[in-house]
Design an enzyme around this catalytic site. Structure first.
Site, short mmCIF file in Angstrom:
data_model
loop_
_atom_site.label_atom_id
_atom_site.label_comp_id
_atom_site.label_asym_id
_atom_site.label_seq_id
_atom_site.Cartn_x
_atom_site.Cartn_y
_atom_site.Cartn_z
N GLU A 174 0.74 2.80 -5.43
CA GLU A 174 -0.70 2.57 -5.22
C GLU A 174 -1.49 3.82 -4.81
OE1 GLU A 174 1.68 0.95 -3.47
OE2 GLU A 174 1.17 0.79 -1.35
N ASN A 175 -0.78 4.93 -4.54
CA ASN A 175 -1.52 6.17 -4.30
C ASN A 175 -1.95 6.84 -5.60
OD1 ASN A 175 1.30 6.61 -4.65
ND2 ASN A 175 1.06 8.69 -3.91
#
Lengths: 218, 234
Positions: free
Chosen positions: A47-48
């Site tokens: 998710e980064n």
């Protein structure tokens, strides 16, 4: 025998289907990446800002500008794509991720999950967990059946601050595979040589046993 | 084209005042504006409200500002990995607002895009939704979240030109683009600064319109939190 965390990850890997985009949380979920069946194509989202997360790099290929959400150094793969955090959570909230696998401190019989805070003790934050659990229909939990004190983590009601309400569909523990239904927990698979009584004793919430109950196969 | 180049971090942050609200790009220690953080430590500006996904580690990143007690409030999604932070939080010296990571990103994006508020499902039914408007759409509940209001945004990019156009590398992009769009004043530090015209317009991530000041950073440490290596014997 109860399963160890690698075996839990191995069992979960059988839930993956060809063409899935999957988000793996920190802890046991991360280990699932090691057991993806060779016959299927699964794309891991970090998710980064990465779709198509590859394995850890060789020592000579370590790049501080390429990490996963657990802040570990990783690699890209052929077909990987990089993007920013707003785009990443657009994919997540928009329902484009097919499966999310999370760790948990507590899960309740109606599918509530708590995994981000112990008041007065631990305040690390929720990271992306609240966005993830609020946005997909396919949220599964990987955790030990009991905590370090031996207390059940499958509860009637969560006692810790919630991460999300009524969002967990399936739970994979060292003792069992349990579905969350409108009638509470539903035991569908148990670890080999673990008794049903032990699972019932270690499950505080309401639990029904499937007539088709079978041993977990790894 | 408008030339936005400034000499260095010291000049870039010179008007950041006590009590400012500052956005700082980065995820963990990846893609953080190292030069500007050092300049803020040197300038010893106080009572800052910092909007950043994480709070650095004890001796690097935003941890350096925490060590000198320059931060009044942190707005983040995940703050593990920092003992001094935890100490200040539990002793009540530091205010902390923990918010879901996607909400953090969207509150930055909305701010830059002229959207005052938006509905999100993240945090519904948890303490995050306390005191917020809840509304149902198509049978599902959402909470109203407001965009941020930041005096300054400080971002880090890989390459930039003197017009402020930016290109990021790897996962060092993270929160930098939406924060860049959200600052009343946005400062960009880059590893490589080139004259306007040298970057291919097809591959620019952040358009220079969002950037007020840009400079070439120096001595990037790029510390790694978890160096994980594959087994090369296989």
């Amino acid at each position: 025998m109860s399963l160890n965390k690698f075996q839990i990850a191995q069992r979960i890997s059988k839930e993956l289907k060809n063409g899935y985009y999957v988000n793996l949380g920190i802890g046991i979920p991360t280990l699932v990446a090691n057991y993806i069946p060779k016959k299927i194509n699964v794309v891991l989202q970090s998710e980064n800002g990465l779709l198509g997360m590859g394995p850890f790099p060789k020592r000579s290929d370590v790049d501080p500008d390429l990490i996963n959400a657990g802040k570990q150094t990783i690699t890209t793969l052929n077909g990987s794509v990089l993007f920013d955090s707003a785009e990443s959570f657009a994919m997540i909230r928009g329902g484009h991720i097919n499966m999310t696998i999370l760790g948990a401190m507590e899960v309740s019989e109606n599918g509530d999950i708590a995994n981000w805070k112990i008041p007065g003790k631990m305040v690390k934050g929720m990271g992306g967990a609240m966005d993830l659990v609020s946005s997909s229909d396919n949220i599964i939990v990987a955790m030990m059946h009991t905590n370090k004190k031996g207390e059940s983590k499958l509860l009637k009601n969560c006692t810790l601050p919630l991460t999300g309400k009524k969002c967990i569909k399936k739970i994979f523990t060292d003792l069992a595979v349990i579905e969350v239904t409108k009638n509470g927990f539903y035991l569908v698979e148990k670890a080999p040589n673990v008794s049903i009584e032990e699972i019932i004793n270690k499950t505080e919430g309401k639990i029904e046993i499937s007539k088709k109950l079978k041993d977990i196969e790894i | 084209m408008i030339n936005k180049e400034v000499k260095d971090a010291k000049e870039a942050v010179q008007d950041i005042f006590d009590g400012s609200t500052i956005m700082l790009g980065g995820f963990g220690l990846c893609g953080i504006p190292e030069n500007c953080i050092s300049a803020l430590v040197q300038k010893n500006v106080k009572n800052l409200t910092c909007i950043s996904n994480n709070a650095g580690v004890d001796d690097f990143g935003i941890g350096l500002l925490l060590q000198k007690k320059q931060v009044k409030k942190m707005i983040s999604s995940y703050v593990g990995e920092n003992n001094e932070f935890e100490r200040q939080l539990l002793s009540g010296e530091l205010e902390v607002d923990l918010i879901p990571q996607g909400t953090l990103a969207e509150r930055c994006r909305a701010s830059g895009a002229g959207i005052p508020a938006f509905y999100t499902p993240a945090g519904f039914g948890t303490e995050v939704s306390e005191g917020k408007e809840v509304r149902e759409f198509n049978g599902k509940s959402y909470i109203l979240e407001k965009s941020f209001d930041a005096d300054f945004a400080i971002v880090k990019a890989w390459k930039g030109d003197t017009s402020g156009n930016l290109i990021y590398k790897g996962t060092a992009r993270n929160f930098n683009p939406m924060m860049a769009s959200a600052g009343k004043i946005t400062i960009a530090e880059v590893e490589e600064l080139v004259p306007t015209g040298q970057l291919d317009p097809n591959f620019i991530h952040t358009p220079g319109i969002y950037i007020q000041r840009i400079f070439k950073g120096i001595n990037y440490e790029k510390r790694i939190e978890q160096k994980t290596i594959s087994d090369e014997s296989k």
